[in-house]
Scaffold this motif. Sequence first.
Motif, mmCIF file in Angstrom:
data_model
loop_
_atom_site.group_PDB
_atom_site.id
_atom_site.type_symbol
_atom_site.label_atom_id
_atom_site.label_comp_id
_atom_site.label_asym_id
_atom_site.label_seq_id
_atom_site.Cartn_x
_atom_site.Cartn_y
_atom_site.Cartn_z
ATOM 1 N N SER A 1 8.507 4.610 1.562
ATOM 2 C CA SER A 1 9.724 3.985 1.048
ATOM 3 C C SER A 1 10.478 3.231 2.128
ATOM 4 C CB SER A 1 10.635 5.057 0.438
ATOM 5 O OG SER A 1 10.968 6.040 1.420
ATOM 6 N N ASN A 2 10.151 3.511 3.389
ATOM 7 C CA ASN A 2 10.811 2.800 4.481
ATOM 8 C C ASN A 2 10.187 1.433 4.735
ATOM 9 O OD1 ASN A 2 12.542 4.981 4.976
ATOM 10 N ND2 ASN A 2 11.013 5.987 6.286
ATOM 11 N N THR A 3 8.913 1.268 4.382
ATOM 12 C CA THR A 3 8.216 -0.002 4.626
ATOM 13 C C THR A 3 8.275 -0.952 3.436
ATOM 14 O OG1 THR A 3 6.128 0.975 3.897
ATOM 15 C CG2 THR A 3 6.624 1.085 6.254
ATOM 16 N N VAL A 4 8.408 -0.425 2.232
ATOM 17 C CA VAL A 4 8.458 -1.259 1.018
ATOM 18 C C VAL A 4 9.687 -0.857 0.210
ATOM 19 C CG1 VAL A 4 7.273 -1.990 -1.075
ATOM 20 C CG2 VAL A 4 5.955 -1.451 0.981
ATOM 21 N N SER A 5 10.472 -1.827 -0.197
ATOM 22 C CA SER A 5 11.679 -1.534 -0.974
ATOM 23 C C SER A 5 11.328 -1.311 -2.441
ATOM 24 C CB SER A 5 12.674 -2.691 -0.852
ATOM 25 O OG SER A 5 12.153 -3.859 -1.459
ATOM 26 N N ALA A 6 12.201 -0.605 -3.133
ATOM 27 C CA ALA A 6 11.977 -0.317 -4.548
ATOM 28 C C ALA A 6 11.985 -1.593 -5.380
ATOM 29 C CB ALA A 6 13.038 0.658 -5.044
ATOM 30 N N GLN A 7 12.794 -2.568 -4.999
ATOM 31 C CA GLN A 7 12.858 -3.821 -5.756
ATOM 32 C C GLN A 7 11.538 -4.584 -5.678
ATOM 33 O OE1 GLN A 7 16.066 -6.378 -4.603
ATOM 34 N NE2 GLN A 7 15.732 -7.830 -6.278
ATOM 35 N N GLU A 8 10.907 -4.583 -4.519
ATOM 36 C CA GLU A 8 9.616 -5.253 -4.380
ATOM 37 C C GLU A 8 8.546 -4.577 -5.224
ATOM 38 O OE1 GLU A 8 8.923 -5.121 -0.227
ATOM 39 O OE2 GLU A 8 10.172 -6.862 0.239
ATOM 40 N N ILE A 9 8.557 -3.254 -5.227
ATOM 41 C CA ILE A 9 7.577 -2.517 -6.031
ATOM 42 C C ILE A 9 7.764 -2.808 -7.517
ATOM 43 C CG2 ILE A 9 6.806 -0.212 -6.703
ATOM 44 C CD1 ILE A 9 7.410 0.739 -3.911
ATOM 45 N N GLU A 10 9.009 -2.848 -7.975
ATOM 46 C CA GLU A 10 9.273 -3.132 -9.392
ATOM 47 C C GLU A 10 8.793 -4.530 -9.770
ATOM 48 O OE1 GLU A 10 13.389 -2.502 -10.045
ATOM 49 O OE2 GLU A 10 13.268 -0.307 -9.902
ATOM 50 N N LEU A 11 8.974 -5.495 -8.880
ATOM 51 C CA LEU A 11 8.485 -6.842 -9.167
ATOM 52 C C LEU A 11 6.966 -6.869 -9.285
ATOM 53 C CD1 LEU A 11 10.754 -9.042 -6.841
ATOM 54 C CD2 LEU A 11 10.737 -9.015 -9.341
ATOM 55 N N VAL A 12 6.308 -6.154 -8.379
ATOM 56 C CA VAL A 12 4.842 -6.133 -8.399
ATOM 57 C C VAL A 12 4.329 -5.484 -9.661
ATOM 58 C CG1 VAL A 12 2.803 -5.180 -7.276
ATOM 59 C CG2 VAL A 12 4.595 -6.246 -5.905
ATOM 60 N N TRP A 13 4.843 -4.295 -10.031
ATOM 61 C CA TRP A 13 4.271 -3.620 -11.201
ATOM 62 C C TRP A 13 4.771 -4.201 -12.534
ATOM 63 C CZ3 TRP A 13 6.875 1.446 -9.319
ATOM 64 C CH2 TRP A 13 8.132 1.602 -9.881
ATOM 65 N N THR A 14 5.642 -5.192 -12.486
ATOM 66 C CA THR A 14 6.024 -5.925 -13.698
ATOM 67 C C THR A 14 5.212 -7.216 -13.843
ATOM 68 O OG1 THR A 14 8.270 -5.042 -13.588
ATOM 69 C CG2 THR A 14 7.917 -7.006 -14.946
ATOM 70 N N ILE A 15 5.110 -7.971 -12.760
ATOM 71 C CA ILE A 15 4.427 -9.275 -12.820
ATOM 72 C C ILE A 15 2.913 -9.114 -12.863
ATOM 73 C CG2 ILE A 15 4.036 -11.430 -11.573
ATOM 74 C CD1 ILE A 15 6.871 -11.190 -10.484
ATOM 75 N N LEU A 16 2.380 -8.199 -12.047
ATOM 76 C CA LEU A 16 0.922 -8.052 -11.969
ATOM 77 C C LEU A 16 0.296 -7.635 -13.306
ATOM 78 C CD1 LEU A 16 -1.353 -8.394 -9.960
ATOM 79 C CD2 LEU A 16 -1.138 -5.970 -9.364
ATOM 80 N N PRO A 17 0.814 -6.599 -14.014
ATOM 81 C CA PRO A 17 0.225 -6.277 -15.329
ATOM 82 C C PRO A 17 0.331 -7.420 -16.331
ATOM 83 C CG PRO A 17 1.550 -4.442 -14.534
ATOM 84 C CD PRO A 17 1.814 -5.598 -13.610
ATOM 85 N N ALA A 18 1.424 -8.192 -16.276
ATOM 86 C CA ALA A 18 1.556 -9.334 -17.183
ATOM 87 C C ALA A 18 0.469 -10.367 -16.912
ATOM 88 C CB ALA A 18 2.938 -9.952 -17.040
ATOM 89 N N MET A 19 0.187 -10.617 -15.643
ATOM 90 C CA MET A 19 -0.870 -11.558 -15.298
ATOM 91 C C MET A 19 -2.237 -11.051 -15.751
ATOM 92 S SD MET A 19 0.375 -12.651 -11.470
ATOM 93 C CE MET A 19 -1.103 -13.615 -11.219
ATOM 94 N N VAL A 20 -2.470 -9.746 -15.615
ATOM 95 C CA VAL A 20 -3.742 -9.161 -16.045
ATOM 96 C C VAL A 20 -3.919 -9.316 -17.551
ATOM 97 C CG1 VAL A 20 -5.019 -7.005 -16.282
ATOM 98 C CG2 VAL A 20 -3.899 -7.552 -14.118
ATOM 99 N N LEU A 21 -2.846 -9.056 -18.311
ATOM 100 C CA LEU A 21 -2.921 -9.191 -19.767
ATOM 101 C C LEU A 21 -3.218 -10.627 -20.179
ATOM 102 C CD1 LEU A 21 0.036 -6.906 -20.937
ATOM 103 C CD2 LEU A 21 -2.415 -6.451 -21.108
#
Length: 227
Positions: A52-72
């Motif tokens: 959690s010190n190297t990656v912020s929660a906001q970045e993780i939320e963006l990744v797991w929202t945009i990436l599944p949408a692209m996969v679909l």
Amino acid sequence: MANHSQLGFQDASSPIMEELTQFHDHALMVALSICTLVLYLLAHMLTGKLTSNTVSAQEIELVWTILPAMVLIMLALPSLRILYMMDEINQPDLTLKAIGHQWYWTYEYTDLKDLTFDSYMIPTADLPLGHFRLLEVDHRVIVPTGSTVRVIVTADDVLHSWAVPSLGVKTDAIPGRLNQTSFLVNRPGVYYGQCSEICGANHSFMPIVVEAVPLANFENWFSLSSS
């Protein structure tokens, strides 16, 4: 009938089956990429490189929202294209009606003087040398190569399913209802299928055999069969 390794699909013999095989490979690569990414992240989390010190929660939320949408989107677009191709039947060259019974098929060439015949599985004791056990029939479905064949599928008693894997065809046969599908065979050959619906005790004994021949051979066969 199948590849030498006995793994994967049967060799595609129609444009639809070629598209289905390509979509399968495409979806498999997408799944492989997801598994690789997840394993990579797990490995970094276990080794302490990803915290959690190297990656912020906001970045993780963006990744797991945009990436599944692209996969679909990557899966939905080719899938919808193939579904449209399978449902679209424009000006078929030949119409074949397949009627499921317990436990055999009846075929009607409705465009050609209503040629009708029953197709029964050949018992093992009567099977000619070199033919496939539980797959050969006494009367094959003969179709011309390079022609669009519309198949109207129904049943007389219970649910059946008319399926030929190498042609990319699988349509349920429902009593009192007409379903339709189509296929175009690229090359001459003999293609085997079976009823794919549990239709009773002899469900495994009602195979389907489609033989594709050049148009001139098909015309000769029809003239002999209808005379």
